[in-house]
Scaffold this motif. Structure first.
Motif, PDB file in Angstrom:
ATOM      1  N   GLY A 170      -0.682  34.604  26.140  1.00  0.00           N
ATOM      2  CA  GLY A 170       0.723  34.948  25.946  1.00  0.00           C
ATOM      3  C   GLY A 170       0.972  36.225  25.182  1.00  0.00           C
ATOM      4  N   LYS A 171      -0.082  36.977  24.851  1.00  0.00           N
ATOM      5  CA  LYS A 171       0.075  38.205  24.073  1.00  0.00           C
ATOM      6  C   LYS A 171      -0.527  39.385  24.835  1.00  0.00           C
ATOM      7  CE  LYS A 171      -0.238  35.769  19.639  1.00  0.00           C
ATOM      8  NZ  LYS A 171      -0.960  35.681  18.351  1.00  0.00           N
ATOM      9  N   PHE A 172       0.090  40.542  24.690  1.00  0.00           N
ATOM     10  CA  PHE A 172      -0.447  41.750  25.317  1.00  0.00           C
ATOM     11  C   PHE A 172      -1.690  42.208  24.563  1.00  0.00           C
ATOM     12  CE2 PHE A 172       3.786  41.915  27.124  1.00  0.00           C
ATOM     13  CZ  PHE A 172       3.554  42.412  28.397  1.00  0.00           C
ATOM     14  N   THR A 173      -2.674  42.666  25.321  1.00  0.00           N
ATOM     15  CA  THR A 173      -3.921  43.141  24.720  1.00  0.00           C
ATOM     16  C   THR A 173      -3.967  44.663  24.634  1.00  0.00           C
ATOM     17  OG1 THR A 173      -5.034  43.152  26.878  1.00  0.00           O
ATOM     18  CG2 THR A 173      -5.173  41.123  25.569  1.00  0.00           C
ATOM     19  N   ILE A 174      -2.950  45.322  25.135  1.00  0.00           N
ATOM     20  CA  ILE A 174      -2.896  46.790  25.071  1.00  0.00           C
ATOM     21  C   ILE A 174      -1.850  47.193  24.033  1.00  0.00           C
ATOM     22  CG2 ILE A 174      -3.660  47.064  27.445  1.00  0.00           C
ATOM     23  CD1 ILE A 174      -0.762  47.548  28.267  1.00  0.00           C
ATOM     24  N   PRO A 175      -1.923  48.418  23.494  1.00  0.00           N
ATOM     25  CA  PRO A 175      -0.979  48.849  22.458  1.00  0.00           C
ATOM     26  C   PRO A 175       0.480  48.760  22.915  1.00  0.00           C
ATOM     27  CG  PRO A 175      -2.827  50.370  22.585  1.00  0.00           C
ATOM     28  CD  PRO A 175      -2.956  49.443  23.759  1.00  0.00           C
ATOM     29  N   GLU A 176       1.370  48.606  21.960  1.00  0.00           N
ATOM     30  CA  GLU A 176       2.790  48.441  22.251  1.00  0.00           C
ATOM     31  C   GLU A 176       3.354  49.619  23.029  1.00  0.00           C
ATOM     32  OE1 GLU A 176       7.018  47.503  19.919  1.00  0.00           O
ATOM     33  OE2 GLU A 176       5.168  47.854  18.786  1.00  0.00           O
ATOM     34  N   LYS A 177       2.908  50.832  22.689  1.00  0.00           N
ATOM     35  CA  LYS A 177       3.454  52.005  23.391  1.00  0.00           C
ATOM     36  C   LYS A 177       3.066  51.998  24.869  1.00  0.00           C
ATOM     37  CE  LYS A 177      -0.186  55.436  22.322  1.00  0.00           C
ATOM     38  NZ  LYS A 177      -0.388  55.954  23.689  1.00  0.00           N
ATOM     39  N   GLU A 178       1.915  51.387  25.189  1.00  0.00           N
ATOM     40  CA  GLU A 178       1.517  51.304  26.591  1.00  0.00           C
ATOM     41  C   GLU A 178       2.327  50.234  27.327  1.00  0.00           C
ATOM     42  OE1 GLU A 178      -0.081  53.736  27.196  1.00  0.00           O
ATOM     43  OE2 GLU A 178      -1.265  54.214  25.430  1.00  0.00           O
ATOM     44  N   VAL A 179       2.654  49.162  26.626  1.00  0.00           N
ATOM     45  CA  VAL A 179       3.532  48.147  27.216  1.00  0.00           C
ATOM     46  C   VAL A 179       4.895  48.764  27.513  1.00  0.00           C
ATOM     47  CG1 VAL A 179       4.688  45.924  26.860  1.00  0.00           C
ATOM     48  CG2 VAL A 179       2.362  46.269  26.017  1.00  0.00           C
ATOM     49  N   ASN A 180       5.397  49.568  26.578  1.00  0.00           N
ATOM     50  CA  ASN A 180       6.691  50.223  26.781  1.00  0.00           C
ATOM     51  C   ASN A 180       6.636  51.180  27.963  1.00  0.00           C
ATOM     52  OD1 ASN A 180       7.890  48.920  24.586  1.00  0.00           O
ATOM     53  ND2 ASN A 180       7.135  50.451  23.148  1.00  0.00           N
ATOM     54  N   ALA A 181       5.490  51.847  28.157  1.00  0.00           N
ATOM     55  CA  ALA A 181       5.340  52.741  29.315  1.00  0.00           C
ATOM     56  C   ALA A 181       5.473  51.948  30.608  1.00  0.00           C
ATOM     57  CB  ALA A 181       3.991  53.455  29.256  1.00  0.00           C
ATOM     58  N   LEU A 182       4.858  50.776  30.667  1.00  0.00           N
ATOM     59  CA  LEU A 182       4.964  49.938  31.862  1.00  0.00           C
ATOM     60  C   LEU A 182       6.396  49.480  32.075  1.00  0.00           C
ATOM     61  CD1 LEU A 182       1.787  47.659  31.563  1.00  0.00           C
ATOM     62  CD2 LEU A 182       2.116  49.626  33.064  1.00  0.00           C
ATOM     63  N   LYS A 183       7.044  49.071  31.011  1.00  0.00           N
ATOM     64  CA  LYS A 183       8.414  48.562  31.113  1.00  0.00           C
ATOM     65  C   LYS A 183       9.390  49.646  31.548  1.00  0.00           C
ATOM     66  CE  LYS A 183       9.656  46.101  27.526  1.00  0.00           C
ATOM     67  NZ  LYS A 183       9.738  45.718  26.107  1.00  0.00           N
ATOM     68  N   ASN A 184       9.082  50.889  31.191  1.00  0.00           N
ATOM     69  CA  ASN A 184       9.972  51.994  31.537  1.00  0.00           C
ATOM     70  C   ASN A 184       9.606  52.644  32.866  1.00  0.00           C
ATOM     71  OD1 ASN A 184      11.588  51.773  29.234  1.00  0.00           O
ATOM     72  ND2 ASN A 184      10.162  52.982  28.012  1.00  0.00           N
ATOM     73  N   GLY A 185       8.679  52.037  33.611  1.00  0.00           N
ATOM     74  CA  GLY A 185       8.351  52.542  34.937  1.00  0.00           C
ATOM     75  C   GLY A 185       7.336  53.671  34.944  1.00  0.00           C
ATOM     76  N   GLY A 186       6.667  53.918  33.819  1.00  0.00           N
ATOM     77  CA  GLY A 186       5.692  55.004  33.763  1.00  0.00           C
ATOM     78  C   GLY A 186       4.266  54.495  33.847  1.00  0.00           C
ATOM     79  N   MET A 187       3.316  55.405  33.595  1.00  0.00           N
ATOM     80  CA  MET A 187       1.903  55.054  33.547  1.00  0.00           C
ATOM     81  C   MET A 187       1.455  54.974  32.104  1.00  0.00           C
ATOM     82  SD  MET A 187      -0.005  57.283  36.517  1.00  0.00           S
ATOM     83  CE  MET A 187      -1.531  56.326  36.357  1.00  0.00           C
ATOM     84  N   THR A 188       0.530  54.079  31.836  1.00  0.00           N
ATOM     85  CA  THR A 188      -0.048  54.031  30.508  1.00  0.00           C
ATOM     86  C   THR A 188      -1.019  55.195  30.336  1.00  0.00           C
ATOM     87  OG1 THR A 188      -1.989  52.732  31.143  1.00  0.00           O
ATOM     88  CG2 THR A 188       0.028  51.506  30.597  1.00  0.00           C
ATOM     89  N   ASP A 189      -1.424  55.428  29.106  1.00  0.00           N
ATOM     90  CA  ASP A 189      -2.568  56.295  28.884  1.00  0.00           C
ATOM     91  C   ASP A 189      -3.799  55.463  29.257  1.00  0.00           C
ATOM     92  OD1 ASP A 189      -4.138  58.427  28.119  1.00  0.00           O
ATOM     93  OD2 ASP A 189      -2.977  58.815  26.308  1.00  0.00           O
ATOM     94  N   ILE A 190      -4.979  55.982  29.048  1.00  0.00           N
ATOM     95  CA  ILE A 190      -6.175  55.237  29.424  1.00  0.00           C
ATOM     96  C   ILE A 190      -6.342  54.031  28.499  1.00  0.00           C
ATOM     97  CG2 ILE A 190      -8.693  55.321  29.589  1.00  0.00           C
ATOM     98  CD1 ILE A 190      -8.435  58.253  30.373  1.00  0.00           C
ATOM     99  N   VAL A 191      -6.450  52.857  29.094  1.00  0.00           N
ATOM    100  CA  VAL A 191      -6.731  51.627  28.357  1.00  0.00           C
ATOM    101  C   VAL A 191      -8.031  51.047  28.904  1.00  0.00           C
ATOM    102  CG1 VAL A 191      -4.287  51.155  27.928  1.00  0.00           C
ATOM    103  CG2 VAL A 191      -5.380  50.199  29.961  1.00  0.00           C
ATOM    104  N   GLU A 192      -8.613  50.146  28.169  1.00  0.00           N
ATOM    105  CA  GLU A 192      -9.885  49.556  28.590  1.00  0.00           C
ATOM    106  C   GLU A 192      -9.683  48.102  28.983  1.00  0.00           C
ATOM    107  OE1 GLU A 192     -13.534  48.814  25.964  1.00  0.00           O
ATOM    108  OE2 GLU A 192     -14.043  50.693  26.992  1.00  0.00           O
ATOM    109  N   LEU A 193      -9.921  47.806  30.256  1.00  0.00           N
ATOM    110  CA  LEU A 193      -9.877  46.438  30.745  1.00  0.00           C
ATOM    111  C   LEU A 193     -11.287  45.853  30.613  1.00  0.00           C
ATOM    112  CD1 LEU A 193      -7.754  46.932  33.994  1.00  0.00           C
ATOM    113  CD2 LEU A 193      -6.953  46.394  31.690  1.00  0.00           C
TER     114      LEU A 193
END
Length: 308
Positions: free
Chosen positions: A21-44
């Motif tokens: 139930g929690k995001f594993t990527i930084p908050e700013k990357e979640v906001n990028a997804l929510k705003n229709g953009g691309m995240t910076d590089i994250v590690e899956l």
């Protein structure tokens, strides 16, 4: 789990972007997804599938429309070398890789015999080419308080540079961290959501490429007025819900812009005084429990609905 705030929650869980139930990527990357953009590089990590296991995968994430019309997660992995694109010749490919061009427009005939257009650009971070169809893009209604005419909206959707009367230049760029490039570090976009106008403040905008890359640091009158609309919007949302984390974040961004404006000695004193930080009198992050304990801002619950 259904799509929430335009996010494909099931996809995010499958690829480990959400765990327990929690995001594993930084908050700013979640906001990028929510705003229709691309995240910076994250590690899956720990990706499992049929006959495949990937321990770690560096990639950029974005939300696209799936074949069923619903939001779907797109994963763009990082390549060791620039990949190929079937629509580009070697000269075009090299021009994009060398940043000599921001993008290239290519037309083709689809299976139904209709002429379609792809805008192709190169993502320096993942070393791959990205493309989009202008028909899938919604242009803003206005930028920095200046309404866009039909030609400017078409120009924007096709990835070309839009020039406003006050000298502001901006360009759609899916690979850019904020989804835009501009000769201004900050832009205020008004967009139509559910039949109403909403304002979006975007700061830290990446520079335009080539000869247009020089940044114009002057604040336009339209931007100064538009940022006030963003402030009013954030305050209205906080008054309705003091725990609206997105609105609190927006108001904090506005406060940072107010500080920059009020400290800009090139502006008349009357304008600097008008943007004194004390002008923001209503609720802010310091007045809320979240502000007093920032660590509680993220991850307590999975309610990321944003009422823009």
């Amino acid at each position: 789990m259904k799509s929430q705030n335009g996010l494909p929650m099931k996809d995010l869980e499958i690829f480990g972007v959400i765990k327990n139930g929690k995001f594993t990527i930084p908050e700013k990357e979640v906001n990028a997804l929510k705003n229709g953009g691309m995240t910076d590089i994250v590690e899956l990590t720990d990706l499992k599938g049929k006959d495949i296991y990937i321990d770690k995968l560096p990639a950029r994430l974005s939300i696209v429309r799936g074949e069923d019309g619903n939001p779907a997660l797109r994963i763009d992995p990082v390549y060791m070398e620039p990949n190929r694109h079937p629509s580009l010749n070697d000269s075009e490919r090299n021009q994009l890789v060398r940043k000599e061009l921001a993008n290239i427009k290519k037309s083709y005939v689809d299976k139904e015999g209709n002429i379609q257009t792809d805008i192709i650009e190169y993502d320096q971070r993942t070393k791959q080419f990205l493309s989009y169809n202008p028909r899938d893009i919604k242009a803003p209604q206005s930028v920095n308080g200046q309404e866009l005419d039909p030609h400017q909206k078409k120009t924007y959707k096709e990835g070309e540079t839009v020039l406003l009367a006050d000298g502001t230049a901006f360009q759609l760029s899916p690979s850019a961290p904020k989804g835009l490039r501009s000769n201004k570090s900050g832009l205020v976009l008004s967009v139509l959501i559910d039949g109403g106008l909403s304002y979006l403040l975007i700061t830290g905008v990446q520079k335009l490429l080539g000869k247009e890359s020089q940044e114009n640091k002057a604040y336009s009158e339209g931007y100064l007025q538009a940022i006030k609309e963003v402030q009013k919007q954030a305050e209205r949302r906080i008054s309705r819900n003091p725990n609206d984390r997105d609105a609190i974040r927006d108001l904090n961004n506005i406060k940072e812009e107010y500080s920059k404006i009020s400290a800009d000695s090139s502006l008349p004193k009357a304008i600097r005084d008008e943007f004194d930080i004390n002008v923001i009198k209503r609720l802010n992050s310091i007045d809320t429990e979240e502000g007093k304990n920032p660590r509680k801002r993220f991850g307590q619950e999975n309610g990321f609905d944003r009422d823009l």
